[in-house]
Design an enzyme around this catalytic site. Structure first.
Site, PDB file in Angstrom:
ATOM      1  N   GLU A 158     -16.569  13.203 -13.345  1.00 36.31           N
ATOM      2  CA  GLU A 158     -17.405  12.215 -12.611  1.00 36.31           C
ATOM      3  C   GLU A 158     -18.588  12.662 -11.587  1.00 36.31           C
ATOM      4  OE1 GLU A 158     -15.091   8.841 -10.989  1.00 36.31           O
ATOM      5  OE2 GLU A 158     -14.100   8.614 -13.179  1.00 36.31           O
ATOM      6  N   SER A 209      -2.986  17.124 -26.755  1.00 37.51           N
ATOM      7  CA  SER A 209      -1.788  17.168 -27.861  1.00 37.51           C
ATOM      8  C   SER A 209      -2.120  16.788 -29.290  1.00 37.51           C
ATOM      9  CB  SER A 209      -0.688  16.290 -27.171  1.00 37.51           C
ATOM     10  OG  SER A 209      -0.147  16.423 -25.951  1.00 37.51           O
ATOM     11  N   ASP A 267     -11.168   5.828 -10.684  1.00 39.71           N
ATOM     12  CA  ASP A 267     -12.494   5.809 -10.410  1.00 39.71           C
ATOM     13  C   ASP A 267     -12.731   6.282  -9.046  1.00 39.71           C
ATOM     14  OD1 ASP A 267     -12.804   4.232 -12.775  1.00 39.71           O
ATOM     15  OD2 ASP A 267     -12.985   2.353 -11.605  1.00 39.71           O
TER      16      ASP A 267
END
Length: 793
Positions: free
Chosen positions: A184, A246, A321
């Site tokens: 971010e 994975s 966030d």
């Protein structure tokens, strides 16, 4: 002289004998009898040829208490280091260089959350009792045996392991999944400092509503960049595993040679010594499971028996966030929240430091969550950056979820268990002997306001940072017995059955598409043999996709016949990363140089280094090479305006020069196995000469970044060290689960100088699979020694 030599020989002999006694005293005891308090009946622990314990008890409490004891024998230092990392206590034993890591983990509130979480747990539940018995087994081992050699070297004092330690380690696991920290800040910088034209290559929707209304100052951008760096470095410096991705798939009996479902799984995790998984077969009347356990966790994260099997992959949903708060200009301890100035909460904590004075922290929290740039101490900028994290905000009965999953022999039981896994987000891929296969994307998905893109830093002074509740589990991506006859999971973006958007930091689709292409071939009947070949596939379609738009530019960049031949080698290359090939070496160097020459001038220094550690770069580069008009091609450090051809030429020339300087003038010496190696690093192996005692490797490594055999390195210049890859490879045919195959990347034991410390490392890198003994007759036939745990009198 003779007397002196004799005395010297005696001293050497005594030192050798003392060293031998010391090392022997630290080794696990795998035969004979040991008395344990609170055992109700004797417990048999049969060790097989790989050092895997097969525990047979008369009741559940004895079984988990025995697991704790034998797990501690092999992995006590790993348990100690992981709880210290999660709770911000590494500097106490590793010194001042770990203060920043401790500060980060204290800021994340994992420690505080775990302590509160324990108070709310149902102490009468079976899962809690199992955890208590397991921890008691660990503590009994620790109290009655010599400390591991690492404890002696670091001066670690023994202290009991607690339920809060286990919950804290679950928090560390959830944090290691959180790509938002690394991503971010970079994306927000590109959007707000460079503009939407530069953002296009990252394949993100442009949402004006997500723009921060309060512009960040230059020191605030430095904060975000430092947080990204600290997040990326924290686990690496501690030498502990980080969860990266994975593969897993389940194939219905209609598509297998045996006529029963087949399950395959290989979770991708940062390599380390000891390996992340501890294998153990646990049984008591009415229960039998061969499981792969994490440190301080009694229930298996991966497992199988004759009735069912499951594996996990990362969901990659965005459950964290970052939020920029608006500060009251008249009061720096207030932020604007829901139309009014609101006080920040504050607390003080102290970090004990081994080689320095204690460090006192003042940590703050806004209504959105902890202020994470407090992790930077006095160097933090003016804008508080809060963190909303599902791990801290949800009920998250993950221990109960996996306890039930260890017993889930039907679709309904597996679905119900998966619903209890709320953070971190996991895909559970499951099959049973009755013929069912299923997949559930397990996470509690938050409802964000319409139009909000959590890929960017959110504005805390508006409602865009609010959470409007959670979606029901029925909205999560999931499938049960699909008509096509198989399910594949490989960290790519999945689809909700109700059509909701699920923001996330998903991996490239190429790996999943490659697996899907092969599994979709109806002419193939899947068995253990061809499933091995699929797990070990070293190829990728990513390379041809990235190269195709710039082939003509590369041909023009080649300055002589040798370089022209190298370009044509890339043109004809199918993307396979095999040990003897040179094309993957050239390609991976070129990938780095393309990123550096195209993006390094706009994202100078640390911001560019952080970009290299994100998944969004993988998405961006093929989009960049396909867009000749992208503004990234221009080099901002020159007066001219460069185009794609010029930048590709510069990247090509830099690639050739670097490979010649590093690997030799003859391109034939640029073999992938020479340039791409795997070393399993122990936390103490980061210092010489301890690396020779504790580390395992290096090994020439096939596969590569985002190939099915995902032995992956970071984007950077040659040579490359493999960072993460399959933490185990498992194959279970439900027609006969006793034939299941697996492998440990290093060895079962974490005790240095033990015979099982690294006995699987060579076979792992060669793609060898070993039996996971399940049936009683098979276990008996492969028992190397037996340890009996007896009730203490």
């Amino acid at each position: 002289m003779k007397r002196s030599l004799t005395a010297l020989a005696v001293i050497v002999a005594l030192a050798a004998a003392g060293g031998g006694w010391y090392c022997t005293s630290k080794q696990p005891k795998r035969e004979g009898e040991i008395a344990l308090q609170q055992l109700q009946a004797p417990v048999s622990v049969r060790y097989d040829e790989r050092g895997v314990p097969h525990i047979k008890a008369e009741n559940e409490a004895d079984m988990y208490r025995a697991l704790g004891y034998v797990h501690a024998q092999d992995r006590l230092f790993q348990m100690e280091l992981m709880r210290r990392l999660a709770r911000g206590e590494l500097a106490e034993v590793l010194g001042s260089k770990l203060v920043d890591t401790d500060r980060l983990f204290r800021t994340l509130e994992i420690r505080q959350h775990a302590d509160k979480y324990v108070q709310k747990m149902d102490k009468s539940s079976a899962s809690y009792k199992a955890l208590q018995a397991y921890l008691d087994g660990i503590n009994q081992y620790q109290d009655n045996n010599p400390a591991p050699v690492e404890f002696d070297l670091l001066g670690i004092n023994k202290r009991p392991f607690t339920v809060a330690d286990t919950i804290s380690v679950a928090g560390y696991m959830a944090y290691s999944f959180a790509a938002a920290f690394r991503t971010e800040p970079v994306l927000s910088y590109v959007r707000d400092q460079l503009g939407p034209d530069y953002l296009k290559v990252f394949d993100l929707a442009w949402h004006p509503q997500g723009v921060i209304q309060q512009p960040l100052a230059s020191n605030d951008w430095q904060d975000l960049n430092s947080i990204a760096r600290l997040s990326n470095d924290a686990l690496a410096e501690a030498g502990l595993p980080q969860f990266e991705g994975s593969n897993a798939w389940a194939v219905s009996g209609s598509r297998t040679a045996s006529g029963k479902p087949l399950l395959a799984g290989d979770p991708h995790i940062r390599f380390s010594v000891p390996a992340v998984w501890y294998e153990a077969q646990l049984s008591y009347p009415g229960f039998d499971l061969y499981g792969h356990h994490q440190a301080l966790n009694p229930v298996a994260s991966l497992g199988h028996n004759k009735d069912f099997a499951w594996s996990i992959t990362m969901f990659q949903n965005d459950d964290l966030d970052l939020i920029a708060e608006k500060v009251n200009p008249d009061n720096p301890n207030q932020v604007w929240y829901h139309g009014q100035w609101t006080d920040l909460q504050s607390r003080t904590e102290t970090i004990t430091v081994k080689d320095a004075e204690p460090v006192t922290l003042t940590l703050r929290r806004s209504p959105h969550g902890p202020i994470i740039n407090d992790a930077l101490g006095e160097s933090a900028g003016k804008t508080p950056i809060a963190m909303w994290w599902a791990f801290l905000e949800t009920d998250n009965p993950i221990l109960e979820g996996f306890y039930q999953l260890n017993r889930a022999d039907t679709l309904e039981k597996a679905r119900t268990a998966s619903e209890k896994i709320e953070s971190p987000g996991l895909n559970v891929i499951w099959a049973n002997a009755k013929g069912d296969i299923g997949w559930w994307a397990a996470a509690k998905l938050p409802r964000r306001p319409a139009g909000v893109n959590p890929s960017f830093i959110l504005d805390g002074s508006t409602e865009e940072a609010d959470k409007l509740g959670y979606y029901p589990f029925s909205d999560n991506p999931q499938e049960e017995n699909p008509q096509r006859g198989y399910i594949v999971s490989a960290n790519f973006q999945t689809v909700s059955p109700t059509g909701i958007e699920i923001p996330g930091y998903y991996n490239l689709p190429d790996r999943g598409q490659r697996l899907n292409q092969r599994l979709a071939d109806n002419s193939v009947k899947w068995d253990l043999s061809n499933s091995q070949a699929l797990q070990l596939d070293p190829g990728t379609g990513y390379a041809p996709r990235l190269l195709a738009p710039i082939i003509d530019d590369l041909r023009k960049a080649a300055t002589n016949e040798q370089e022209q031949a190298l370009v044509e080698q890339l043109v004809s290359w199918n993307g396979d990363h095999t040990l003897d090939a040179t094309a993957p070496t050239l390609f991976n160097q070129l990938v780095y140089e393309l990123a550096r020459h195209a993006m390094g001038d706009e994202l100078q220094g640390p911001f560019f280094e952080n970009l290299l550690a994100t998944r969004v770069l993988d998405v961006a580069l093929p989009r960049l090479t396909a867009d000749a008009d992208s503004p990234w091609w221009d080099n901002r450090s020159t007066d001219a305006i460069e185009d794609r051809a010029q930048t590709v030429k510069a990247a090509w020339q830099a690639s050739i020069a670097h490979l010649k300087q590093t690997l030799g003038a003859d391109p034939k010496s640029w073999q992938w196995g020479t340039a791409h190696t795997l070393t399993h690093n122990h936390p103490l192996g980061q210092k010489k000469p301890l690396d020779r005692l504790f580390n395992v490797g290096p090994f020439a490594a096939p596969g590569g970044h985002e190939t099915p055999n995902n032995l992956s390195h970071r984007v950077g210049p040659a040579p490359w060290s493999v960072v993460y890859g399959p933490s185990t490879r498992r194959l279970i045919d439900m027609a006969d689960a006793s034939t299941a195959l697996g492998i440990n990347p290093v060895g079962q034991s974490g005790t240095p100088f033990d015979k099982h410390y690294s006995d699987q490392a060579q076979r792992y890198i060669q793609g060898v699979y070993l039996p996971m003994h399940l049936s009683d007759s098979d276990v008996a036939a492969h028992t190397s020694s037996t340890l009996t745990l007896m009730p203490a009198r």
